[in-house]
Scaffold this motif. Structure first.
Motif, PDB file in Angstrom:
ATOM      1  N   SER A  14       0.836  -1.189   0.000  1.00 40.84           N
ATOM      2  CA  SER A  14       0.000   0.000   0.000  1.00 40.84           C
ATOM      3  C   SER A  14       0.875   1.244   0.000  1.00 40.84           C
ATOM      4  N   GLU A 247       0.741   4.055   7.251  1.00 43.45           N
ATOM      5  CA  GLU A 247      -0.582   3.713   6.733  1.00 43.45           C
ATOM      6  C   GLU A 247      -1.596   4.809   7.070  1.00 43.45           C
ATOM      7  N   ARG A 250      -1.002   7.623   4.711  1.00 46.62           N
ATOM      8  CA  ARG A 250      -1.439   7.262   3.354  1.00 46.62           C
ATOM      9  C   ARG A 250      -2.948   7.451   3.226  1.00 46.62           C
ATOM     10  N   GLU A 251      -3.686   6.957   4.198  1.00 45.34           N
ATOM     11  CA  GLU A 251      -5.138   7.037   4.122  1.00 45.34           C
ATOM     12  C   GLU A 251      -5.655   8.467   4.310  1.00 45.34           C
ATOM     13  N   LYS A 252      -5.043   9.217   5.219  1.00 50.26           N
ATOM     14  CA  LYS A 252      -5.547  10.550   5.549  1.00 50.26           C
ATOM     15  C   LYS A 252      -5.097  11.614   4.554  1.00 50.26           C
ATOM     16  N   ASP A 256       1.714   8.266  -0.058  1.00 50.12           N
ATOM     17  CA  ASP A 256       1.868   6.825  -0.236  1.00 50.12           C
ATOM     18  C   ASP A 256       3.256   6.423  -0.730  1.00 50.12           C
TER      19      ASP A 256
END
Length: 280
Positions: A14, A247, A250-252, A256
């Motif tokens: 990811s 992670e 990356r999501e917020k 990435d």
């Protein structure tokens, strides 16, 4: 910052990772880039300064001894070359690397004016350098086939706004003491100025107690001091905690990709292994 619970098992890719390597000899360069490929790094990055080898021939040599790892200057200073020169070299790297080249580019470090003078290139105002960057990227996109990713380094609001208009990816060129709030603001500026799905890159400043030589010895910084100030680039030495933080970002924020200085590669190896299904 509250980190949401994440699995402490292996994370599929990811996140992607690049490593900055500076060659000391031809044989050492071959060993270093092949090792980076085997460790699971996605990208090899090379600085563009007059104190380091020229990135184009050096990355071409890396292309010849690797098969999958991607190659990127980190980052090309647009004012040090004409757009035509950058187009020519970029096209050559795309050919020699079998399309593994990525153009990392920026408007130039503030202290690079002396390098431009040594090369006989003009060093204009910040606005003029941004115009040079735009012209160079436009020429590359028009003339290099097949097309390649464009990664633009940006820090201040004006450069972030410019990058939002055309970059495939933005390198958040924040200082070593930049906090997570600083990163969030940089991401906000880009997202407010584009409707495209631009992704983001950040560079590791330190891990555990380790910092690169230029930060610790030349600037006198310490990991504890930076951590106390909330530096987002200094990560915990525990691999699982590192994975959780990455992670989360990356999501917020869409960050990435992480760039790992070569000096920190050994210390970062256990965290990298969580993302690449390898053991250390």
């Amino acid at each position: 910052m509250t980190i949401r619970p994440e699995s402490r098992e292996t994370h599929t890719m990811s996140m992607t990772f690049g490593t900055v390597i500076t060659p000391r000899s031809g044989a050492e360069w071959v060993r270093a880039v092949q090792s980076a490929e085997q460790q699971g790094y996605r990208t090899i990055l090379l600085p563009d300064t007059l104190d380091t080898p020229s990135p184009f021939p050096t990355l071409a040599a890396a292309a010849a001894v690797t098969t999958t790892i991607r190659l990127r200057p980190n980052v090309l200073a647009a004012p040090l070359r004409t757009p035509a020169a950058t187009v020519r070299e970029t096209a050559a790297l795309q050919l020699l690397s079998d399309r593994r080249f990525e153009l990392g580019i920026g408007s130039g470090r503030p202290d690079a004016s002396a390098e431009a003078e040594r090369l006989g290139m003009p060093w204009g105002s910040a606005a003029r350098r941004r115009e040079q960057l735009i012209a160079t990227v436009h020429a590359v996109r028009e003339q290099v086939d097949p097309a390649l990713p464009i990664i633009v380094a940006a820090n201040g609001p004006r450069m972030l706004t410019v990058a939002a208009g055309f970059a495939d990816r933005v390198l958040l060129a924040a200082g070593p003491d930049a906090t997570e709030a600083d990163l969030a603001e940089m991401v906000r500026i880009v997202r407010d100025n584009t409707d495209r799905d631009v992704r983001f890159t950040h560079q590791l400043v330190g891990i555990g107690d380790e910092l690169p030589f230029w930060l610790s010895k030349r600037l006198g910084l310490t990991a504890d001091g930076l951590r106390a100030g909330g530096s987002a680039g200094v990560l915990d030495g525990d691999p699982a905690t590192v994975a959780e933080v990455l992670e989360y970002r990356r999501e917020k924020y869409g960050i990435d990709e992480l760039i790992v200085p070569g000096e920190l590669a050994e210390a970062f190896a256990p965290a990298l292994a969580l993302f690449t299904n390898q053991t250390v």
